[in-house]
Design a protein around this motif. Sequence first.
Motif, PDB file in Angstrom:
ATOM      1  N   GLN B 111       3.448   2.170  -7.489  1.00 31.41           N
ATOM      2  CA  GLN B 111       3.482   3.552  -8.203  1.00 31.41           C
ATOM      3  C   GLN B 111       4.366   4.608  -7.165  1.00 31.41           C
ATOM      4  OE1 GLN B 111       0.768   1.953  -8.634  1.00 31.41           O
ATOM      5  NE2 GLN B 111       1.519   1.625 -10.590  1.00 31.41           N
ATOM      6  N   ALA B 112       5.043   4.056  -6.353  1.00 34.77           N
ATOM      7  CA  ALA B 112       5.888   4.832  -5.339  1.00 34.77           C
ATOM      8  C   ALA B 112       4.968   5.747  -4.352  1.00 34.77           C
ATOM      9  CB  ALA B 112       7.067   5.588  -5.681  1.00 34.77           C
ATOM     10  N   TYR B 113       3.638   5.266  -4.144  1.00 27.52           N
ATOM     11  CA  TYR B 113       2.858   6.022  -2.945  1.00 27.52           C
ATOM     12  C   TYR B 113       3.100   5.394  -1.632  1.00 27.52           C
ATOM     13  CZ  TYR B 113       0.287   8.161  -6.948  1.00 27.52           C
ATOM     14  OH  TYR B 113       0.159   8.948  -8.053  1.00 27.52           O
ATOM     15  N   ALA B 114       3.391   6.042  -0.766  1.00 28.19           N
ATOM     16  CA  ALA B 114       3.895   5.280   0.346  1.00 28.19           C
ATOM     17  C   ALA B 114       2.608   5.604   1.611  1.00 28.19           C
ATOM     18  CB  ALA B 114       4.898   6.157   1.021  1.00 28.19           C
ATOM     19  N   VAL B 115       2.602   4.555   2.659  1.00 25.93           N
ATOM     20  CA  VAL B 115       1.628   4.930   3.800  1.00 25.93           C
ATOM     21  C   VAL B 115       2.570   4.810   5.120  1.00 25.93           C
ATOM     22  CG1 VAL B 115      -0.116   4.054   5.154  1.00 25.93           C
ATOM     23  CG2 VAL B 115      -0.387   4.096   2.759  1.00 25.93           C
ATOM     24  N   VAL B 116       2.444   5.447   6.066  1.00 29.14           N
ATOM     25  CA  VAL B 116       3.363   5.775   7.120  1.00 29.14           C
ATOM     26  C   VAL B 116       2.382   5.418   8.138  1.00 29.14           C
ATOM     27  CG1 VAL B 116       4.691   7.097   8.619  1.00 29.14           C
ATOM     28  CG2 VAL B 116       4.966   7.357   6.111  1.00 29.14           C
ATOM     29  N   GLY B 117       2.704   4.520   9.251  1.00 26.19           N
ATOM     30  CA  GLY B 117       1.746   4.365  10.468  1.00 26.19           C
ATOM     31  C   GLY B 117       2.630   4.497  11.684  1.00 26.19           C
ATOM     32  N   TRP B 118       2.090   4.968  12.593  1.00 27.34           N
ATOM     33  CA  TRP B 118       2.655   5.291  13.798  1.00 27.34           C
ATOM     34  C   TRP B 118       1.881   5.151  15.187  1.00 27.34           C
ATOM     35  CZ3 TRP B 118       1.093   8.889  10.240  1.00 27.34           C
ATOM     36  CH2 TRP B 118       0.398  10.100  10.826  1.00 27.34           C
ATOM     37  N   THR B 119       2.301   5.241  16.139  1.00 31.72           N
ATOM     38  CA  THR B 119       1.337   4.885  17.562  1.00 31.72           C
ATOM     39  C   THR B 119       1.843   6.284  18.106  1.00 31.72           C
ATOM     40  OG1 THR B 119       1.853   2.635  17.510  1.00 31.72           O
ATOM     41  CG2 THR B 119       1.119   3.382  19.523  1.00 31.72           C
TER      42      THR B 119
END
Lengths: 527, 192
Positions: B111-119
């Motif tokens: 559905q074009a929902y994103a998740v962004v991860g980072w440190t």
Amino acid sequence: MTAIKRRVFVLGGLATAGALALPTNARAATPYPFKLAVASGEPDSSSVVLWTRLAPTPLNADGQGGMPNADVAVEWQVSTTDTFATLTASGTVTARNADAHSVHVVAGGLAADADYFYRFRAQGHISAVGRTRTAPVTGTFGRTLKMAFASCAHYESGYFTAYRRIADDRPDLILHLGDYLYEDATTTGSVREHVGAEIVSLADYRRRYAQYKSDPDLQAAHAVAPWLVVPDDHEVENNYANMVRADSSPALTTAQWTARRTAAYRAYYENMPLRPAAAPTGNSIPLYRRVRWGQLATFHMLDTRQFRDDQACGDGWKVCAAADTASRTLTGAAQEAWLLDGLAQHYGTWDILGQQVFFARQYDASGAASMDAWDGYRASRSRIQQGWRDRSVRNPLVLTGDVHAAWANDLKADYANPNSATIGTELVCTSIASGGNGSATTTIPNAATNPHLKFYSNRRGYVLTTITPAEVTADFRSIPVVTEHGAAVSTLRSFVIQDGVPGLELLDGLAGGRSAPPSRRGRLRLG
Amino acid sequence: MGGAHHRPDVAVSASGDATIVWESGDDIGLTRLAKVSGAVLLTPRLANVTTAGQQRRPAIAANFNGDLVVAWESSGVWARSFTTTATGRHAEVQVSTTTGAAAPTVGLDDQAYAVVGWTVSGVDGWLRGLNPDGTFTGRLGAQTLTNTTTGRQDQFAVAVSPWGEVPVAYTDDNDGNLFDQILLGLGATNSA
């Protein structure tokens, strides 16, 4: 902000040697059950059907999608926003194991001619969000209606890019005119392959629906708007007629065939956003129905398989005198009477017949015609055409699928006489995928013997209509390639049907097409 | 495109064509190459709108349809969603909420929902969900998503299934003994 609870967080450590170390604090999470996504359908002015089916492992051979043998509570929500900040309607429904965990919620109490969003929640998971809407109330036209219609999506023949492009066009309503799935076995080397042998049992049909409904493009088309669906033959078996099979492959006893047809209809109901009134009873399913769109339009959704006489002269393309037999029927007597009675009511400006097979006459030079189409049931067609003339139906518009090619046809009082009155219009959508990429030809087959056939295209795609009180515009949307995913769509040809003036006007012609400003668009009356 | 080019990342949709991002000077380059021939299907362009400062360390994800999300570092972690034709759906938005955010990683559902991860500062793994229009309502809120935040968790990586399931993996040395482990986290979904 919602913090993820640590207890749902399953951890696995990878040992230095690369072997998976068993986590000490792991808990088996409930697998995601909404892999078949969501759908809506059958809107009226205050309600709409919301559909989902729970299936964490959709392709399981038992057709149960990996669900436990137990009923499961499913919450549903309707809101005016896709963030569901406030709920317009909500409730809980039981997904029954006996129904392959499909649910049909009739969400009521909605405003007329209004847009909504909906979603489901079950087993700690939340579904994708669908967009739907209601119809205008009786006596009002409501907003301009953008309606797409499509048919014939053979999974093995190509990607469902056309469904994705329908979603991109963001219609208000989608009609599906049959061959939503195909019953045939895996064909090795296809673009994509069916799972399993030719489908016969209830488990087979359920699994095949699950395979189709796993397609992201189909899911996008379901999520964008409510659907009105009718099946054709492949939802059961190719070219069957009532209780008569087209062939004996696979070999089945009469009882086995009846059981197969019954299973097919049951799976159809389970997997489509139909109202509970359409649930199968006995060996049949009550599918022909009217859906009213205020004063603007009435959709007469027909069933041309369950009640038809057997194809004349052994089916196929034939020169066939028997096709003229007066008693022959494609609809059955009850459906024919119901249709003509509904047409007599003049409920809306546009009387739209959503049905399956080619309606206009199409004879080749030898006089042969398709015995599976209305040409094989000529008296049946004549009764309906004369019926709408006798009832002064102002704007009859026939929508058709089945033939894997796009057509636009004038309907004639006497097909043998090109100068006879044009008494209606037929728009034929091509297939979503069946037939593969097709070809670029737009040469009208059998044009010399059928001058009322005005347009043809052998590409995949769909028809996007824009319906107002004054006119229906039909854009023939075309996809050049389905054997690879993601092709762009373009409008190959556009026609207009004016209120009170049956027949096609070419909208684009030499004037630059739909992309041209309205002042430069040409309108050409097709004689 | 000028400048030195480094650190590519690549994503592929059902079409089979590859969309690539990379450090292009101080900006993020983006292009698409055809699956068979390598022909350029999208002329190289910038993924970032704001060109002031330095944009570093891009990450890209695509879904079945070819929708895209790209994240990168620029005094924090930023992200931008694109249509299948690499038209930006919004200008980049800052995803990280604390200082020290670096090393972005992204996933995208059907559905074009994103998740962004980072440190963060090399010791904590974070993630946050966002909508196709660059807003955050209804998606996973910004949070650490590691088994413990004691000691060091770094090299945080996320992926997103077609249905919004969000597995994470990261390096963990919470007891500080310098014997790192890789941990895998399952069970999160990109819904608030």
